[in-house]
Design a protein around this motif. Structure first.
Motif, PDB file in Angstrom:
ATOM      1  N   VAL A 297      50.593  35.899  45.431  1.00 34.03           N
ATOM      2  CA  VAL A 297      49.594  36.576  44.613  1.00 34.03           C
ATOM      3  C   VAL A 297      49.878  38.069  44.655  1.00 34.03           C
ATOM      4  CG1 VAL A 297      47.141  37.048  44.257  1.00 34.03           C
ATOM      5  CG2 VAL A 297      47.868  34.813  45.139  1.00 34.03           C
ATOM      6  N   LEU A 298      50.114  38.673  43.491  1.00 34.03           N
ATOM      7  CA  LEU A 298      50.328  40.113  43.376  1.00 34.03           C
ATOM      8  C   LEU A 298      48.983  40.742  43.024  1.00 34.03           C
ATOM      9  CD1 LEU A 298      53.629  40.064  41.260  1.00 34.03           C
ATOM     10  CD2 LEU A 298      53.391  40.186  43.754  1.00 34.03           C
ATOM     11  N   ALA A 299      48.407  41.465  43.974  1.00 31.15           N
ATOM     12  CA  ALA A 299      47.057  42.004  43.800  1.00 31.15           C
ATOM     13  C   ALA A 299      47.115  43.511  43.635  1.00 31.15           C
ATOM     14  CB  ALA A 299      46.191  41.640  45.001  1.00 31.15           C
ATOM     15  N   GLY A 300      46.965  43.979  42.401  1.00 25.50           N
ATOM     16  CA  GLY A 300      46.938  45.406  42.143  1.00 25.50           C
ATOM     17  C   GLY A 300      48.235  46.115  42.462  1.00 25.50           C
ATOM     18  N   THR A 301      49.352  45.454  42.262  1.00 17.60           N
ATOM     19  CA  THR A 301      50.657  46.008  42.628  1.00 17.60           C
ATOM     20  C   THR A 301      51.211  46.918  41.527  1.00 17.60           C
ATOM     21  OG1 THR A 301      51.713  44.003  41.774  1.00 17.60           O
ATOM     22  CG2 THR A 301      51.295  44.114  44.155  1.00 17.60           C
ATOM     23  N   GLU A 322      49.272  37.058  39.125  1.00 17.15           N
ATOM     24  CA  GLU A 322      49.178  38.505  39.029  1.00 17.15           C
ATOM     25  C   GLU A 322      47.743  38.917  38.730  1.00 17.15           C
ATOM     26  OE1 GLU A 322      51.494  42.225  36.866  1.00 17.15           O
ATOM     27  OE2 GLU A 322      51.806  40.179  36.161  1.00 17.15           O
ATOM     28  N   LEU A 323      47.169  39.728  39.619  1.00 21.09           N
ATOM     29  CA  LEU A 323      45.805  40.225  39.456  1.00 21.09           C
ATOM     30  C   LEU A 323      45.880  41.720  39.171  1.00 21.09           C
ATOM     31  CD1 LEU A 323      44.152  38.413  42.523  1.00 21.09           C
ATOM     32  CD2 LEU A 323      44.646  37.505  40.225  1.00 21.09           C
ATOM     33  N   GLY A 324      45.647  42.103  37.919  1.00 16.75           N
ATOM     34  CA  GLY A 324      45.705  43.499  37.527  1.00 16.75           C
ATOM     35  C   GLY A 324      44.329  44.102  37.408  1.00 16.75           C
ATOM     36  N   LEU A 325      44.276  45.370  37.064  1.00 20.05           N
ATOM     37  CA  LEU A 325      42.996  46.057  36.964  1.00 20.05           C
ATOM     38  C   LEU A 325      42.080  45.438  35.920  1.00 20.05           C
ATOM     39  CD1 LEU A 325      43.922  49.844  37.241  1.00 20.05           C
ATOM     40  CD2 LEU A 325      42.441  48.543  38.786  1.00 20.05           C
ATOM     41  N   ALA A 328      44.230  39.128  34.409  1.00 21.23           N
ATOM     42  CA  ALA A 328      44.859  38.294  35.431  1.00 21.23           C
ATOM     43  C   ALA A 328      45.797  37.322  34.739  1.00 21.23           C
ATOM     44  CB  ALA A 328      43.807  37.542  36.242  1.00 21.23           C
ATOM     45  N   ARG A 329      46.819  36.872  35.487  1.00 18.47           N
ATOM     46  CA  ARG A 329      47.796  35.960  34.905  1.00 18.47           C
ATOM     47  C   ARG A 329      48.154  34.874  35.908  1.00 18.47           C
ATOM     48  NH1 ARG A 329      52.866  35.341  35.672  1.00 18.47           N
ATOM     49  NH2 ARG A 329      53.090  37.331  36.785  1.00 18.47           N
ATOM     50  N   ILE A 330      48.188  33.638  35.447  1.00 19.30           N
ATOM     51  CA  ILE A 330      48.690  32.496  36.218  1.00 19.30           C
ATOM     52  C   ILE A 330      49.782  31.861  35.383  1.00 19.30           C
ATOM     53  CG2 ILE A 330      48.161  30.290  37.315  1.00 19.30           C
ATOM     54  CD1 ILE A 330      45.249  31.195  37.538  1.00 19.30           C
ATOM     55  N   ALA A 331      51.025  31.913  35.890  1.00 18.07           N
ATOM     56  CA  ALA A 331      52.186  31.401  35.138  1.00 18.07           C
ATOM     57  C   ALA A 331      52.233  32.102  33.776  1.00 18.07           C
ATOM     58  CB  ALA A 331      52.132  29.890  35.018  1.00 18.07           C
ATOM     59  N   ASP A 332      52.195  31.330  32.689  1.00 19.48           N
ATOM     60  CA  ASP A 332      52.320  31.949  31.368  1.00 19.48           C
ATOM     61  C   ASP A 332      50.974  32.143  30.673  1.00 19.48           C
ATOM     62  OD1 ASP A 332      51.766  29.301  30.946  1.00 19.48           O
ATOM     63  OD2 ASP A 332      53.436  28.916  29.587  1.00 19.48           O
ATOM     64  N   THR A 333      49.881  32.001  31.421  1.00 19.60           N
ATOM     65  CA  THR A 333      48.550  32.171  30.841  1.00 19.60           C
ATOM     66  C   THR A 333      47.928  33.468  31.346  1.00 19.60           C
ATOM     67  OG1 THR A 333      48.203  29.775  30.730  1.00 19.60           O
ATOM     68  CG2 THR A 333      46.248  31.181  30.581  1.00 19.60           C
ATOM     69  N   THR A 334      47.572  34.347  30.409  1.00 19.25           N
ATOM     70  CA  THR A 334      46.921  35.602  30.758  1.00 19.25           C
ATOM     71  C   THR A 334      45.437  35.516  30.416  1.00 19.25           C
ATOM     72  OG1 THR A 334      48.948  36.864  30.342  1.00 19.25           O
ATOM     73  CG2 THR A 334      46.878  38.090  30.339  1.00 19.25           C
TER      74      THR A 334
END
Length: 573
Positions: A297-301, A322-325, A328-334
């Motif tokens: 899990v990439l958290a705020g990277t 990927e958890l952005g500001l 969020a994204r899981i595989a190919d779903t944002t």
């Protein structure tokens, strides 16, 4: 005129039926926790400052120049985990500050740059006033700021409350700096105060998207026996360290940090992997735990060169959660509109719904404590940082400038409750002296320990005067190695441009009129350093300024590696 109190019981701000634009802006900043504002006066912002300083709870912190004010506001925002603000005058002031604001944009720090502008009439007439380019165009500088802020607005009297609130909401929502230019006549214009009864709050997640994200998260987290988080600086920006600690307490969870988020989780925690920098990660087991994670899990990277070890990370970013500001994204779903605060809390909840084996703590680098000082033995970087490792206390704000200071500090195993403040993405040397002012103002309960090189300090050391005269008591290590060591290591070490003029550093506090506010000492040998460290521990009522003499070519372990990588990269072009 009858005073009323805001509906928010946590706020004591007095609201009049009408206030001036300057008072409105200052009240909003106080409500958001930015109750200390940095900057300098200039003729085009005097009316604005006269209005802002009438607001209860507003405190002016005068800086020595506008660049330093921008750095101080940045450091303040990072330690406050909220907004920082500065006020400059038109043209000469705001252009001096723009480098600091650009650094805030690069590193996701919500700073409000407020500029006092010539009057609306003068602008409309294209008057050839001082601080302009004498071409009648008053929008050169707002156009420049549009390149380094999330929004740049010239405030109009008719829409002032909307302009101000919109800019502040943008800073909160995007964790980026914003720019407000306020003409002299607009600063004193009356506006309705009704909006001030409701303090601004940050944006919320889209409820439907958040629910979809939680279900997607459950599908991948529940079957995983090991979940590894790589935590980046955006977690700091949004005050989510407590959520990271909650997540780390679940069985089966490891937590690594990028270097700009070092110690986001106490490094003594069983789940801590320490700092991850790709191939330059100090412990192989920690690197493998990230690169070979079952579920990463990439958290705020932030995936920049200095944060990834020059892009030597070996994990598949596309396969990670990927958890952005703001998404969020899981595989190919944002999942758009899912904010980092909510995605991390969703992860905490989902982890609590299933069970996994406890983690085996990953070994940390050995805590190196310096050998007993040898009589008359000269210092080097290794002995210095080993000595600091054994000396540093818990609950300290560690501040380290770009170069030898930052990359020496990165190899420290920070005691619990410590935070590391640096600027590795923008990497502007000299950032940390005024940032120390901002950090001390933001959290005076923690003592600041600053590490800064002689070359960096020559840019901004004058802000030490503000720090001392405001009564703060940092411990300052001035690392004197006679020039730009990191640049020497990358290329042309003997070039004339790598040298700087020598200063008598221990006289600096006295030159600033602060002789009685700071203890100064110089250390050239191991024994002298040991004595200086003991003195710093014993001196709590005054600042301590320690000049540390180091060899010109001596470098911390990590910087030696990074400089070699930078040199190789330069050689390709």
């Amino acid at each position: 005129m009858t005073d009323t109190i805001t509906d928010d019981p946590a706020s004591a701000t007095v609201v009049h039926p009408t206030v001036t634009v300057g008072q409105y802006l200052a009240t909003r900043l106080v409500q958001l926790g930015a109750d200390h504002v940095f900057g300098l006066p200039g003729d085009f912002n005097l009316s604005l400052l006269d209005q802002m300083t009438t607001v209860d709870g507003f405190t002016w912190v005068g800086s020595t120049n506008e660049l330093n004010a921008a750095y101080a506001a940045d450091g303040y925002a990072r330690l406050k985990r909220g907004i920082g603000a500065l006020v400059t005058t038109f043209g000469v002031g705001e252009m001096s500050a723009i480098n600091g604001v650009a650094g805030s944009f690069s590193e996701d720090v919500p700073v409000v740059q407020i500029t006092g502008m010539p009057s609306t009439v003068a602008r409309a007439a294209g008057a050839h006033l001082h601080h302009t380019l004498i071409d009648g165009d008053y929008e050169h500088f707002v156009r420049a700021y549009r390149e380094v802020t999330a929004s740049a607005t010239i405030v109009r009297a008719q829409s002032a409350t909307r302009d101000i609130d919109s800019a502040l909401m943008t800073a909160l929502r995007e964790s980026k700096p914003v720019y407000l230019a306020i003409p002299t006549d607009v600063a004193v214009a009356p506006v309705h105060a009704a909006n001030l009864r409701t303090p601004l709050v940050g944006a919320t997640s889209d409820a439907g998207e958040l629910a979809r994200f939680r279900e997607g998260l459950r599908a991948v987290v529940t079957p995983s026996e090991r979940v590894t988080l790589l935590v980046g600086p955006q977690v700091h920006r949004t005050s989510l360290e407590p959520v990271i600690r909650d997540i780390a307490d679940h069985d089966g969870v490891y937590v690594a940090s990028q270097n700009m988020a070092k110690a986001v989780l106490d490094e003594s925690h069983p789940a801590s992997l320490g700092t991850y920098m790709g191939a330059f990660t100090r412990i192989d087991e920690a690197r493998e735990a990230v690169d070979g994670a079952e579920l990463l899990v990439l958290a705020g990277t932030v995936m920049s060169d200095f944060l990834t070890g020059f892009f030597t990370q070996a994990f598949d970013e596309d396969a990670a959660i990927e958890l952005g500001l703001t998404s969020a994204r899981i595989a190919d779903t944002t999942y758009y509109g899912v904010r980092l605060s909510d995605s991390l809390r969703a992860l905490h909840e989902v982890l609590g719904e299933s069970h996994r084996p406890a983690v085996t703590p990953v070994g940390h680098p050995p805590v190196l404590v310096a050998d007993p000082p040898a009589p008359d033995a000269e210092l080097d970087q290794d002995f210095f940082w080993d000595s600091i490792q054994g000396w540093l206390q818990p609950d300290t704000t560690v501040i380290a400038d770009a170069g030898t200071s930052f990359y020496g500090a990165l190899d420290l195993l920070l005691p619990d409750g410590c935070a590391l403040l640096g600027q590795p993405v923008w990497s502007a040397i000299g950032y940390t002296v005024p940032a120390t002012l901002g950090a001390a103002v933001a959290d005076p309960s923690k003592r600041c320990v600053l590490f800064v090189g002689d070359g960096a300090a020559q840019l901004t050391i004058q802000e030490l005067a503000t720090i001392l005269h405001r009564g703060y008591t940092p411990i300052v290590f001035l690392l004197n190695n006679g020039g730009y060591t990191v640049e020497r290591m990358i290329q042309s070490p003997a070039a004339v441009y790598q040298d700087i003029t020598p200063w008598d550093w221990t006289l600096i506090p006295a030159a600033f009129g602060a002789r009685d506010l700071a203890v100064t000492v110089s250390a050239s040998t191991q024994a002298e350093l040991a004595e200086a460290l003991a003195l710093a521990h014993a001196t709590t009522e005054r600042a301590v300024f320690i000049e540390v003499h180091l060899p010109e070519r001596s470098s911390p372990r990590l910087l030696t590696i990074l400089a070699a990588a930078a040199a190789a990269q330069n050689a390709k072009h």
